[in-house]
Scaffold this active site. Sequence first.
Site, mmCIF file in Angstrom:
data_model
loop_
_atom_site.group_PDB
_atom_site.id
_atom_site.type_symbol
_atom_site.label_atom_id
_atom_site.label_comp_id
_atom_site.label_asym_id
_atom_site.label_seq_id
_atom_site.Cartn_x
_atom_site.Cartn_y
_atom_site.Cartn_z
ATOM 1 N N SER A 152 0.838 -1.195 0.000
ATOM 2 C CA SER A 152 0.000 0.000 0.000
ATOM 3 C C SER A 152 0.874 1.246 0.000
ATOM 4 O O SER A 152 2.012 1.224 0.485
ATOM 5 C CB SER A 152 -0.897 0.008 1.241
ATOM 6 O OG SER A 152 -1.543 1.259 1.399
ATOM 7 N N TYR A 165 -1.017 -0.427 9.914
ATOM 8 C CA TYR A 165 -1.247 -0.859 8.530
ATOM 9 C C TYR A 165 -0.016 -0.585 7.658
ATOM 10 O O TYR A 165 0.437 -1.443 6.893
ATOM 11 C CB TYR A 165 -2.471 -0.110 8.006
ATOM 12 C CG TYR A 165 -2.900 -0.423 6.597
ATOM 13 C CD1 TYR A 165 -3.488 -1.643 6.280
ATOM 14 C CD2 TYR A 165 -2.761 0.527 5.584
ATOM 15 C CE1 TYR A 165 -3.917 -1.914 4.989
ATOM 16 C CE2 TYR A 165 -3.192 0.265 4.297
ATOM 17 C CZ TYR A 165 -3.764 -0.951 4.006
ATOM 18 O OH TYR A 165 -4.197 -1.216 2.728
ATOM 19 N N LYS A 169 2.346 -3.253 5.706
ATOM 20 C CA LYS A 169 2.424 -3.198 4.252
ATOM 21 C C LYS A 169 3.860 -3.002 3.774
ATOM 22 O O LYS A 169 4.228 -3.454 2.673
ATOM 23 C CB LYS A 169 1.526 -2.081 3.721
ATOM 24 C CG LYS A 169 0.035 -2.407 3.823
ATOM 25 C CD LYS A 169 -0.308 -3.730 3.171
ATOM 26 C CE LYS A 169 -1.797 -3.905 2.968
ATOM 27 N NZ LYS A 169 -2.117 -5.242 2.389
#
Length: 300
Positions: A152, A165, A169
Amino acid sequence: MAISFENQVVIVTGAGNGLGKSHALEFARLGAKVVVNDFGGARDGTGGSSAAAEAVVAEVEAAGGTAIANGANVVDREQVDAMVKQTLDAYGRIDVLINNAGILRDRSFGKMTGEEWDAVVAVHLTGSANCTLAVWNIMKAQNYGRIVMTTSTSGIYGNFGQANYGAAKTGVWGLMNTLHIEGAKNNIHVNCISPTAATRMTEDVIPPEALSTLDPKWVTPGVLFLASKEAPSRNILLAGAGGYTVAKLMEAEGIFLEENDRTPDAIAARWGEITDMTGAVEHMQGNDHVMKMVQKAMKG
């Protein structure tokens, strides 16, 4: 020759909705036998139901394709191993793994709980590792495999409120780098996709007026290319709204300091040279950087 997945078996995790569903449907359309994995939880990972995966299987079959549903939680190694056994029992091989399953627990870092950190890292990073490990030796034995990790821009560049997150990622990027090296001799190619798409994961971070241009189906062509026989390896492909580009980690040439000059003040004084990206290169493995530094020292 057009890309095809005839006679290939593909596992797509998190395939009950959004990006994963789009990937699964298109793999099936291009001839693959697809394992539609989805734990069936909410966006934050709570709950669980097989209904979403079964609905995608029904859609595949209605279009003349072949698919089976699986409800494994990618965080649970025993469930992942059972998913792989189910796949082998049904189809006899595994050619492609798409690590797509994900959850969000967004919160600014100072307010984030340990559970919020652990849950997100477990699904995105450990879950990707669990699924990859479960198929790795199968792919080595058949001397073929294609694995796509989902990274991401939160991991590549950062986003407020997504420390958990983003860290996970970035982690799958590092996992890709090493598996590319380890899988090369067995024709296992490993890449990352970084999607920009309107899904339940992004519905409150993308402006409403932009959502219509960000259909997940425009990410899927990139995933299918990275999963194909023609795929390169060790790439980060960013895809969304019809745009496709790559991101790379580049290293500046840097400087060498004599032993008596190795001070914080010397680094500060020459910071402009250290950060000058003229002639920057992409190293293919950690030892490339080590050898560069050794050579600088020998020349110095």
